[in-house]
Structures are given as structure tokens and as C-alpha cells.
Design an enzyme around this catalytic site. Structure first.
Site, PDB file in Angstrom:
ATOM      1  N   ARG A  10      -5.706   7.229  10.782  1.00 26.26           N
ATOM      2  CA  ARG A  10      -6.264   8.257  10.261  1.00 26.26           C
ATOM      3  C   ARG A  10      -7.043   7.510   9.269  1.00 26.26           C
ATOM      4  NH1 ARG A  10      -6.088  14.203   7.777  1.00 26.26           N
ATOM      5  NH2 ARG A  10      -8.228  14.489   7.583  1.00 26.26           N
ATOM      6  N   HIS A  11      -8.413   7.305   9.326  1.00 23.90           N
ATOM      7  CA  HIS A  11      -9.078   6.563   8.174  1.00 23.90           C
ATOM      8  C   HIS A  11      -8.770   6.984   6.855  1.00 23.90           C
ATOM      9  CE1 HIS A  11     -11.337  10.129   7.215  1.00 23.90           C
ATOM     10  NE2 HIS A  11     -11.251  10.365   8.342  1.00 23.90           N
ATOM     11  N   GLY A  12      -9.191   6.067   5.740  1.00 20.28           N
ATOM     12  CA  GLY A  12      -8.934   6.615   4.239  1.00 20.28           C
ATOM     13  C   GLY A  12      -9.667   7.968   4.096  1.00 20.28           C
ATOM     14  N   CYS A  23     -15.527  17.870   7.842  1.00 16.60           N
ATOM     15  CA  CYS A  23     -16.421  16.729   7.834  1.00 16.60           C
ATOM     16  C   CYS A  23     -16.781  16.487   9.351  1.00 16.60           C
ATOM     17  CB  CYS A  23     -15.984  15.549   7.314  1.00 16.60           C
ATOM     18  SG  CYS A  23     -17.003  14.342   7.025  1.00 16.60           S
ATOM     19  N   SER A  24     -16.092  16.175  10.172  1.00 18.04           N
ATOM     20  CA  SER A  24     -16.172  16.049  11.563  1.00 18.04           C
ATOM     21  C   SER A  24     -17.378  15.065  11.838  1.00 18.04           C
ATOM     22  CB  SER A  24     -16.624  17.478  12.105  1.00 18.04           C
ATOM     23  OG  SER A  24     -16.614  17.600  13.402  1.00 18.04           O
ATOM     24  N   ARG A  62     -16.633   6.229   8.535  1.00 18.20           N
ATOM     25  CA  ARG A  62     -15.336   6.131   7.591  1.00 18.20           C
ATOM     26  C   ARG A  62     -14.319   5.330   8.475  1.00 18.20           C
ATOM     27  NH1 ARG A  62     -16.602  11.419   9.225  1.00 18.20           N
ATOM     28  NH2 ARG A  62     -15.255  12.823  10.039  1.00 18.20           N
ATOM     29  N   GLU A  89     -14.014  12.132  15.607  1.00 17.33           N
ATOM     30  CA  GLU A  89     -13.529  13.179  15.311  1.00 17.33           C
ATOM     31  C   GLU A  89     -13.626  14.399  16.028  1.00 17.33           C
ATOM     32  OE1 GLU A  89     -10.917  14.424  14.556  1.00 17.33           O
ATOM     33  OE2 GLU A  89     -10.531  15.170  12.445  1.00 17.33           O
ATOM     34  N   ARG A 100     -12.781  24.777   3.571  1.00 19.11           N
ATOM     35  CA  ARG A 100     -11.704  25.541   4.293  1.00 19.11           C
ATOM     36  C   ARG A 100     -11.212  26.672   3.358  1.00 19.11           C
ATOM     37  NH1 ARG A 100     -10.950  20.087   4.965  1.00 19.11           N
ATOM     38  NH2 ARG A 100     -10.837  19.292   6.851  1.00 19.11           N
ATOM     39  N   HIS A 188      -9.645   9.273  13.701  1.00 20.93           N
ATOM     40  CA  HIS A 188      -9.563  10.452  12.807  1.00 20.93           C
ATOM     41  C   HIS A 188      -8.390  11.337  13.126  1.00 20.93           C
ATOM     42  CE1 HIS A 188     -13.885   9.644  11.919  1.00 20.93           C
ATOM     43  NE2 HIS A 188     -13.543   8.978  13.245  1.00 20.93           N
TER      44      HIS A 188
HETATM   45  O1  LIG Z   1     -13.222  15.295   9.657  1.00 21.56           O
HETATM   46  C1  LIG Z   1     -12.273  15.644   9.618  1.00 21.56           C
HETATM   47  O2  LIG Z   1     -11.176  15.088   9.981  1.00 21.56           O
HETATM   48  P1  LIG Z   1     -11.145  13.193   9.480  1.00 21.56           P
HETATM   49  O3  LIG Z   1     -11.151  13.386   8.039  1.00 21.56           O
HETATM   50  O4  LIG Z   1      -9.803  12.633   9.975  1.00 21.56           O
HETATM   51  O5  LIG Z   1     -12.371  12.598  10.113  1.00 21.56           O
HETATM   52  C2  LIG Z   1     -11.971  17.065   9.811  1.00 21.56           C
HETATM   53  O6  LIG Z   1     -12.535  17.805   9.167  1.00 21.56           O
HETATM   54  C3  LIG Z   1     -10.503  17.128   9.883  1.00 21.56           C
HETATM   55  O7  LIG Z   1     -10.065  18.752   9.559  1.00 21.56           O
HETATM   56  P2  LIG Z   1      -8.983  19.389   9.800  1.00 21.56           P
HETATM   57  O8  LIG Z   1      -7.575  18.700   9.163  1.00 21.56           O
HETATM   58  O9  LIG Z   1      -8.954  20.795   9.300  1.00 21.56           O
HETATM   59  O10 LIG Z   1      -8.693  19.564  11.265  1.00 21.56           O
END
Ligand SMILES: O=C(OP(=O)(O)O)[C@H](O)COP(=O)(O)O
Length: 258
Positions: A10-12, A23-24, A62, A89, A100, A188
């Protein structure tokens, strides 16, 4: 017996991870801490002697930035990086951009947990009135996908992420692994969770409690049928990893946003 090593990452941390916003598909860059996380990840992988042959990323900055920083820290900048929207994502629909903790205050923590971690619940769809709709669907990168823009998701459950990711995994990633290439997938939280669910055969219920922190490489050792031969390993300081997992889980709690 372990035949292949596969790394998921999962990216930084991104700017909106810090602000606790969904963010998605919004294209946020890494935060300063996120840059450091990616560099630390690369240093750790180098120290442990790993070498990549190929990196797959989403088409969100990202994950791409993270791949570059990891490869740079490893001194392996030459390694090819292949990008696909199918590793993007999860599309969080109309929840994109929302905080959230504020959502938990308005709708309750249980509802936010269902939206975030249930396997087959799709959040409300994004539509033209959403503040980030045009930014996403007018972005030129989405004209490069293997489906027309009108057929791209407007929201996705984790199941729907797996449905769009699996054809890419099978057609493009698997042949490379079978050819003996050591692959890093820089993606992601939820695209990695979907792939983990598939590879490890995690049930629809149990996947809810799998949480991935940012910038921590996950090592999977796979047999000749690409089935894991041992539990996934999150590489790095285990106390820090557990604290980072808790931080992600707590993002859905109804505390005032900071
Ligand atoms: O953009 C997102 O994930 P990412 O930071 O891994 O790209 C999501 O908003 C992660 O949200 P979640 O942890 O509530 O599933």
C-alpha cells in the site's frame, strides 16, 4: 515449497490519509511522511537483499510515486513499471472526499465500518453533482483504460474491486510471476486487500479484519499454483506495524476531526 515471492505494497501516506478523508480515485500525492515511508520501505527491502524484476502500479500518482521512491532507495530505478487502472483504489462513490470520523458521527461507527470493510456492500454512487466528479472523469488518464469512461465504476464494493482486478492479475501479472520474475505490486489499501482475499482464500467475513498500513511491504511466498505456502509477512518493526494497523482501524471512529 515456496517457488515464487510476491510483494504487495500500500503506497506511503497521502495527503488525505492524514486528513482522514476517503481519497479513492482522487489523485492525491504523497505527504512528506508518505515520501519517507516509501523511502524507508525501499531501504528495508534493499537491506533484506530483495531484487525486483517488474513493478505494477495503479494509475493514481500516490502508488506510482511510491514505486519510484522504493526503486530509487533500492538502487533499482531501471526496473520496468507497468500501470493499470485495474489496480486503482476501490472507488468509494459519493463518500469520496468525506471525513471518516465526521461520517461516523453522522451515520454511526457501524455504518462506516460496513461501508469500509464489508465485502459486498457498494457505497452510494458518485454522480455529476459530486464536487470531485469532473476532476475524476475528465482526467485524461481514464481515456487510456481498456473500457470506455462511461463504463468505469461509479462506486465499488470490495467484491467489485476483485472483479475488475482479477482479469488483469490473470492475464498480465500471473504470466510474469510464472516466468520467474519477482514482482512488486505498488497499489492501495483495498486493491491489495482484494488480491490478498483471493490469493489467501480469505472468507467474505474474515476479510473485514484485514487492515493494511501505508508503506509496509507484504511478502507472500507462493507455490507453483500461486497458493501461499505460509502466512503473509508484513516486513519491518512489528510493534510499529501493529500501531499503524490500529491507526487505520481507528480512522472510522466518531471522534472530532483534527
Ligand atoms: O484511498 C484510500 O486508500 P489508499 O490510501 O490505500 O489509496 C481509501 O480512502 C482507503 O480508505 P479505507 O481505509 O477507509 O478503506
Amino acid at each position: 515449497m515456496s517457488k515464487y515471492k510476491l510483494f504487495l505494497l500500500r503506497h506511503g501516506e497521502g495527503a488525505w490519509n492524514k486528513e482522514n478523508r476517503f481519497c479513492s480515485w482522487v489523485d492525491q500525492k504523497l505527504s512528506e511522511d508518505g515520501v519517507k515511508e516509501a523511502q524507508d520501505c525501499g531501504r528495508l527491502l534493499k537491506e533484506q537483499g530483495y531484487k525486483f524484476d517488474l513493478v505494477f502500479t495503479s494509475i493514481l500518482s500516490r502508488s506510482i510515486q511510491t514505486a519510484w521512491l522504493v526503486l530509487e532507495a533500492m538502487g533499482q530505478e531501471w526496473v520496468p513499471v507497468v500501470k493499470s487502472w485495474r489496480l486503482n483504489e476501490r472507488h468509494y462513490g459519493s463518500l469520496i472526499g468525506l471525513n471518516r470520523a465526521e461520517m461516523a458521527q453522522q451515520h454511526g461507527e457501524e455504518k462506516v465500518k460496513l461501508w469500509r470493510r464489508s465485502y459486498d456492500i457498494t457505497p452510494p454512487l458518485i454522480d455529476e453533482s459530486h464536487p470531485y466528479f469532473l476532476e475524476i472523469y475528465n482526467d485524461r488518464r481514464y481515456t487510456t483504460c481498456d473500457v470506455p469512461i462511461k463504463d468505469l465504476p461509479r462506486a465499488e464494493s470490495l467484491k467489485e474491486v476483485l472483479d475488475r482486478l482479477l482479469p488483469y492479475w490473470n492475464s498480465t501479472v500471473v504470466p510474469e510471476i510464472r516466468n520467474g520474475r519477482t514482482v512488486l505490486i505498488s497499489a492501495h489499501g483495498n486493491s491489495c486487500r482484494a488480491l490478498l482475499k483471493y490469493l489467501e482464500g480469505i472468507s467474505d467475513e474474515d476479510i473485514a479484519s484485514v487492515t493494511l498500513p501505508t508503506g509496509i511491504p507484504v511478502l507472500l511466498e507462493l507455490d507453483e499454483n500461486l497458493k501461499p505456502v505460509k502466512p503473509r509477512q508484513l516486513l519491518g518493526d512489528q510493534a510499529k506495524i501493529q500501531a499503524a494497523i490500529k491507526k487505520v482501524e481507528d480512522q472510522g471512529k466518531a471522534k472530532p476531526s483534527t
